[in-house]
Design a protein around this motif. Structure first.
Motif, PDB file in Angstrom:
ATOM      1  N   ASN A   3       1.233  -0.953   0.287  1.00 18.99           N
ATOM      2  CA  ASN A   3      -0.253   0.012  -0.095  1.00 18.99           C
ATOM      3  C   ASN A   3       0.958   1.042   0.036  1.00 18.99           C
ATOM      4  O   ASN A   3       2.037   1.563   0.485  1.00 18.99           O
ATOM      5  CB  ASN A   3      -0.488   0.164   1.794  1.00 18.99           C
ATOM      6  N   TYR A   4       0.514   2.256  -0.821  1.00 18.82           N
ATOM      7  CA  TYR A   4       1.346   3.535  -0.897  1.00 18.82           C
ATOM      8  C   TYR A   4       0.395   4.742  -0.828  1.00 18.82           C
ATOM      9  O   TYR A   4      -0.673   4.590  -1.050  1.00 18.82           O
ATOM     10  CB  TYR A   4       1.584   3.523  -1.928  1.00 18.82           C
ATOM     11  N   GLY A   5       1.259   5.558   0.222  1.00 22.93           N
ATOM     12  CA  GLY A   5       0.615   6.985  -0.160  1.00 22.93           C
ATOM     13  C   GLY A   5       1.029   7.850  -1.024  1.00 22.93           C
ATOM     14  O   GLY A   5       1.711   6.995  -2.189  1.00 22.93           O
ATOM     15  N   ASP A   6      -0.219   8.749  -1.249  1.00 25.07           N
ATOM     16  CA  ASP A   6      -0.480   9.207  -2.937  1.00 25.07           C
ATOM     17  C   ASP A   6       0.670   9.364  -3.132  1.00 25.07           C
ATOM     18  O   ASP A   6       1.604   9.531  -4.375  1.00 25.07           O
ATOM     19  CB  ASP A   6      -1.146  10.591  -3.056  1.00 25.07           C
ATOM     20  N   SER A   7       2.050  10.422  -1.932  1.00 22.93           N
ATOM     21  CA  SER A   7       2.921  10.883  -2.919  1.00 22.93           C
ATOM     22  C   SER A   7       4.137   9.914  -3.460  1.00 22.93           C
ATOM     23  O   SER A   7       5.189   9.970  -4.201  1.00 22.93           O
ATOM     24  CB  SER A   7       3.789  11.922  -1.517  1.00 22.93           C
ATOM     25  N   LYS A  37       3.552   7.078  -5.431  1.00 27.51           N
ATOM     26  CA  LYS A  37       2.722   5.929  -6.461  1.00 27.51           C
ATOM     27  C   LYS A  37       3.345   6.350  -7.778  1.00 27.51           C
ATOM     28  O   LYS A  37       3.427   7.572  -8.198  1.00 27.51           O
ATOM     29  CB  LYS A  37       1.123   5.789  -6.545  1.00 27.51           C
ATOM     30  N   ASP A  94      10.142  15.504  -0.772  1.00 35.47           N
ATOM     31  CA  ASP A  94      10.039  14.441  -0.980  1.00 35.47           C
ATOM     32  C   ASP A  94      10.830  14.432   0.007  1.00 35.47           C
ATOM     33  O   ASP A  94      11.461  13.699   1.639  1.00 35.47           O
ATOM     34  CB  ASP A  94      11.310  13.339  -1.756  1.00 35.47           C
TER      35      ASP A  94
END
Length: 119
Positions: free
Chosen positions: A57-61, A63, A88
């Motif tokens: 599962n990835y955070g939006d930043s 992906k 970042d």
């Protein structure tokens, strides 16, 4: 259970870094391992998490630019970060949960490793 992160540093925009985090101590089993980050003035936010069976599962930043992986033979989780952007820049924390050899659940956090993206 202790977590030791490494691989942070200074990189130019568009560059690549790989973070590693090794878990050690009285580990019976590991479940989820992952990464969060915190920039100055911001709350800690999810970057990526990977569970047993390699569900991610990835955070939006993250992906499309970051990839999380794990090596269960070494109790280690990796974060491959590409096309890095100045936004970042943050302290990256690894985390893991699982069961200790005393058959008790645990959640541990590493101390954090600084990632700075700047020219």
């Amino acid at each position: 259970v202790q977590l030791q992160a490494s691989g942070g540093g200074l990189v130019e925009p568009g560059g690549y870094l790989r973070l590693s985090c090794a878990a050690s101590g009285s580990i019976f089993s590991l479940n989820a391992m992952g990464w969060y980050r915190q920039a100055p003035g911001n709350q800690r936010a999810l970057v990526a998490v990977i569970t047993t069976g390699d569900r991610t599962n990835y955070g939006d930043s993250a992906k499309g630019r970051f990839t999380i992986s794990r090596d269960d033979t070494k109790n280690t989780v990796f974060l491959h970060m590409s096309v890095l952007l100045p936004e970042d820049t943050a302290v990256y924390y690894c985390t893991a949960d699982g069961i200790t050899t005393m058959r008790r659940p645990f959640t541990s956090w590493g101390r954090g490793t600084q990632v700075t993206v700047s020219s």
